[in-house]
Scaffold this motif. Structure first.
Motif, short mmCIF file in Angstrom:
data_model
loop_
_atom_site.label_atom_id
_atom_site.label_comp_id
_atom_site.label_asym_id
_atom_site.label_seq_id
_atom_site.Cartn_x
_atom_site.Cartn_y
_atom_site.Cartn_z
N GLU A 91 -3.87 -9.26 -15.60
CA GLU A 91 -3.43 -8.01 -14.97
C GLU A 91 -4.54 -6.97 -15.09
O GLU A 91 -5.07 -6.75 -16.18
CB GLU A 91 -2.14 -7.52 -15.65
CG GLU A 91 -1.75 -6.08 -15.37
CD GLU A 91 -1.59 -5.74 -13.89
OE1 GLU A 91 -0.90 -6.46 -13.16
OE2 GLU A 91 -2.18 -4.71 -13.45
N ASN A 99 15.60 2.43 -4.09
CA ASN A 99 16.39 2.20 -2.89
C ASN A 99 16.94 0.78 -2.83
O ASN A 99 17.10 0.22 -1.76
CB ASN A 99 15.62 2.58 -1.62
CG ASN A 99 14.25 1.97 -1.61
OD1 ASN A 99 14.04 0.91 -2.21
ND2 ASN A 99 13.30 2.62 -0.96
N HIS A 100 17.21 0.20 -4.00
CA HIS A 100 17.91 -1.09 -4.02
C HIS A 100 18.99 -1.00 -5.09
O HIS A 100 18.94 -0.13 -5.97
CB HIS A 100 16.93 -2.22 -4.34
CG HIS A 100 16.25 -2.07 -5.66
ND1 HIS A 100 15.13 -1.28 -5.84
CD2 HIS A 100 16.54 -2.56 -6.88
CE1 HIS A 100 14.76 -1.31 -7.10
NE2 HIS A 100 15.60 -2.09 -7.76
N PHE A 148 12.45 -5.40 -4.26
CA PHE A 148 12.99 -6.06 -5.45
C PHE A 148 14.08 -7.07 -5.09
O PHE A 148 14.46 -7.90 -5.91
CB PHE A 148 13.62 -5.01 -6.39
CG PHE A 148 12.65 -4.45 -7.37
CD1 PHE A 148 12.46 -5.03 -8.61
CD2 PHE A 148 11.88 -3.35 -7.05
CE1 PHE A 148 11.55 -4.53 -9.52
CE2 PHE A 148 10.96 -2.83 -7.95
CZ PHE A 148 10.80 -3.42 -9.19
C1 LIG Z 1 6.24 4.39 -4.37
C2 LIG Z 1 6.95 3.10 -4.13
C3 LIG Z 1 8.31 2.98 -4.36
C4 LIG Z 1 8.97 1.77 -4.15
N1 LIG Z 1 10.31 1.73 -4.37
C5 LIG Z 1 10.96 0.57 -4.17
C6 LIG Z 1 12.36 0.49 -4.43
O1 LIG Z 1 13.01 1.48 -4.80
N2 LIG Z 1 12.98 -0.71 -4.24
C7 LIG Z 1 12.29 -1.80 -3.81
O2 LIG Z 1 12.89 -2.87 -3.66
N3 LIG Z 1 10.96 -1.74 -3.57
C8 LIG Z 1 10.29 -0.60 -3.74
N4 LIG Z 1 8.94 -0.54 -3.50
C9 LIG Z 1 8.24 -1.77 -3.03
C10 LIG Z 1 7.36 -2.39 -4.13
O3 LIG Z 1 6.43 -3.20 -3.47
C11 LIG Z 1 8.12 -3.23 -5.14
O4 LIG Z 1 8.98 -2.39 -5.77
C12 LIG Z 1 7.27 -3.88 -6.27
O5 LIG Z 1 6.38 -2.98 -6.85
C13 LIG Z 1 6.53 -5.12 -5.81
O6 LIG Z 1 6.06 -5.75 -6.98
P1 LIG Z 1 4.77 -6.68 -6.99
O7 LIG Z 1 4.59 -7.14 -8.39
O8 LIG Z 1 4.87 -7.67 -5.89
O9 LIG Z 1 3.56 -5.71 -6.57
P2 LIG Z 1 2.92 -4.50 -7.36
O10 LIG Z 1 3.96 -3.61 -7.93
O11 LIG Z 1 1.94 -3.90 -6.43
O12 LIG Z 1 2.14 -5.18 -8.57
C14 LIG Z 1 0.97 -5.96 -8.37
C15 LIG Z 1 0.23 -6.04 -9.68
O13 LIG Z 1 -0.92 -6.90 -9.54
C16 LIG Z 1 -2.03 -6.29 -10.18
N5 LIG Z 1 -3.24 -6.78 -9.50
C17 LIG Z 1 -3.56 -6.63 -8.20
N6 LIG Z 1 -4.75 -7.22 -7.93
C18 LIG Z 1 -5.18 -7.76 -9.10
C19 LIG Z 1 -6.35 -8.49 -9.46
N7 LIG Z 1 -7.31 -8.81 -8.58
N8 LIG Z 1 -6.50 -8.89 -10.76
C20 LIG Z 1 -5.54 -8.60 -11.68
N9 LIG Z 1 -4.40 -7.89 -11.38
C21 LIG Z 1 -4.23 -7.49 -10.11
C22 LIG Z 1 -1.80 -4.80 -10.00
O14 LIG Z 1 -2.50 -4.05 -10.99
C23 LIG Z 1 -0.28 -4.69 -10.16
O15 LIG Z 1 0.10 -4.48 -11.49
C24 LIG Z 1 8.25 0.65 -3.70
C25 LIG Z 1 6.89 0.76 -3.44
C26 LIG Z 1 6.25 1.97 -3.66
C27 LIG Z 1 4.78 2.07 -3.36
#
Ligand SMILES: Cc1cc2nc3c(=O)[nH]c(=O)nc-3n(C[C@H](O)[C@H](O)[C@H](O)COP(=O)(O)OP(=O)(O)OC[C@H]3O[C@@H](n4cnc5c(N)ncnc54)[C@H](O)[C@@H]3O)c2cc1C
Length: 451
Positions: free
Chosen positions: A48, A67-68, A410
């Motif tokens: 990470e 929003n979920h 989510f």
């Molecule tokens: C402001 C905001 C509010 C949101 N609210 C909601 C909500 O209320 N409900 C909902 O369902 N969704 C919501 N979302 C959508 C959001 O995409 C998901 O909630 C969730 O964060 C997705 O999780 P993820 O782990 O796929 O991606 P991310 O949360 O983006 O996590 C990806 C992780 O990978 C790491 N990473 C990336 N590239 C690398 C690399 N090359 N090497 C090592 N580590 C790396 C990053 O540091 C990060 O920690 C929201 C999004 C935003 C921007």
């Protein structure tokens, strides 16, 4: 391309990214470990880039909520008995009854705290502060034999099984690429950039976008400076309401993923466009009322803080001294207009690339669809060429193959994690265990190894 002789630690699987999707996956293995299930036997390492788990910290603003539904947490849809549920979090914090009395969604601050609470309990195999810079192919006798995961600091680990949980990328229109910096930035840098201004927050702003992050940016800026002037630029007639109806929101259910994944390539694209327009780029009714009332009350008071710019296409942004001159055209009349601002917020959302940039070095071994994008099966496994012995999975990068609910949300995170873990287990089991497996399964996080 590196040769197999270059020594680096080998893992059964390497998972890149420990945001919510990576954490949900780790929960599957931790639940399995506690229940002494065979799934727990694999040596898996997570990398990470952040120093600790944070859920979108740049928009962790007061007054925002999720929003979920809280049942769609990191584990409940997969295993309601898991100890990593939101209910268990509330119980551990002594807020179960008071939360119930709120009668509203969890705040974003509380959800972020929940995500961090789970993360600390399942991060024993996570190497934080480690950005993965490249994934190199290791070729033996003409076959892609192993993947070499290279970090930004130059260290490497190898595996035959990779899971990408790296999240979506900020969408930054080309018009702004050369202007990015302290005064022109995407919302993924919002609080850091605002903080850097200190007491010298600029007065004239443009906020580009009509969705939730745009409305939140506007409201936050209005809080921070009394004489502020914000141009809120929209392609349509201002902020739209998010789709709250039960029927269209069924696209966030598991059966819709099956439906979507079963569609032909072009039909998927059409379905995605339709479902995006019903669910993305909208704001809550209370936020809409707040913004509209603010403009109305300002008019009464003879103030002009929030200037709506509807039906606008921005076609030129030029830096002139310390200011930016923005030229727009009305979409329907064609009339040109221009104004000057001191800073620009790009609330332009996030995107998923058809071909994941981090997999660029592996391109010759990946099979492509007609758009040059990854082919991803129902278990989130990436299709590879016949001469590839490595297996790759995407965890949250499958919008084009699995639809809106299975990417930036989510909603299906817990179920997706289970599906990936089971497919990963099968793939690993088909291959010999690495010799260093037992040694590398030792925790990297001394803080949390015993949590
Ligand atoms: C402001 C905001 C509010 C949101 N609210 C909601 C909500 O209320 N409900 C909902 O369902 N969704 C919501 N979302 C959508 C959001 O995409 C998901 O909630 C969730 O964060 C997705 O999780 P993820 O782990 O796929 O991606 P991310 O949360 O983006 O996590 C990806 C992780 O990978 C790491 N990473 C990336 N590239 C690398 C690399 N090359 N090497 C090592 N580590 C790396 C990053 O540091 C990060 O920690 C929201 C999004 C935003 C921007």
């Amino acid at each position: 391309m590196s040769s197999p002789s270059q020594a680096s630690i080998e893992f059964d699987a390497i998972c890149i990214g420990f945001g919510p999707a990576g954490i949900a996956l780790s929960c599957v293995f931790e639940d399995a470990r506690e229940q002494a299930q065979p799934l727990a036997r694999h040596a898996i390492r997570f990398f990470e880039s952040a120093a600790l788990t944070q859920w979108h910290p740049e928009l962790l603003l007061a007054g925002t909520d999720i929003n979920h539904h809280v049942f769609r947490d990191l584990v409940t849809p997969r295993n309601p008995r898991s100890r990593f549920s939101f209910a268990m979090y509330l119980k551990s914090q002594g807020r179960m009854f008071d939360f119930g009395l709120l009668g509203r969604p969890a705040s974003r601050a509380e959800w972020s705290d929940y995500v961090g609470w789970v993360s600390r309990q399942v991060d024993a195999q996570v190497q934080f502060d480690t950005q993965v810079a490249d994934i190199e192919p290791q070729v033996r006798a003409g076959r892609l034999d192993h993947l070499r995961v290279v970090t930004a600091s130059g260290t490497a680990a190898t595996t035959r099984h990779l899971v990408l949980s790296t999240g979506s990328a900020p969408r930054i229109p080309a018009l702004y690429h050369d202007l990015l910096g302290p005064r022109v930035f995407h919302t993924s840098q919002f609080l850091t950039r605002l903080g850097a201004f200190g007491a010298n927050l600029p007065r004239r702003w443009m906020v580009v976008g009509s969705g939730q992050s745009a409305s939140e940016s506007v409201l936050e800026l209005l809080e921070r400076r009394d004489d502020i002037l914000i141009h809120s630029v929209h392609r349509s007639l201002g902020f739209r309401l998010t789709q709250l109806g039960q029927f269209p929101n069924q696209v966030f259910s598991p059966s819709h993923v099956d439906y979507f994944h079963g569609l032909a390539h072009d039909a998927r694209r059409q379905f995605l466009d339709w479902s995006k327009s019903t669910n993305y780029a909208g704001i809550d009714p209370d936020e809409s009322l707040k913004l509209f009332s603010l403009i109305y009350e300002d008019r009464l008071a003879g103030r002009d803080r929030l200037r709506m710019q509807p039906y606008r296409v921005i076609h030129r942004v030029a830096q002139e001294g310390s200011a930016y001159r923005v030229v727009t055209t009305d979409k329907f009349t064609g009339q040109e207009d221009a104004f000057e601002v001191d800073a620009i917020v790009l609330a332009t959302g996030y995107q998923q690339y058809p071909a994941v940039p981090l997999l660029a070095s592996l391109q010759p071994w990946l099979r492509e669809d007609s758009d040059g994008g990854l082919l991803i099966d129902r278990d989130y496994q990436v299709a590879v060429q016949e001469n590839c012995d490595a297996r790759l999975f995407v965890n949250g990068l499958s919008e084009r193959s699995h639809g809106i609910s299975d990417s930036q949300s989510f909603s299906l995170m817990a179920l997706r994690a289970e599906r990936i873990a089971l497919a990963l287990d099968q793939a690993i089991s088909r291959q010999a265990r690495p010799t260093a497996g037992d040694a590398i399964a030792a925790p990297v996080n001394a803080n949390t190894a015993t949590a």
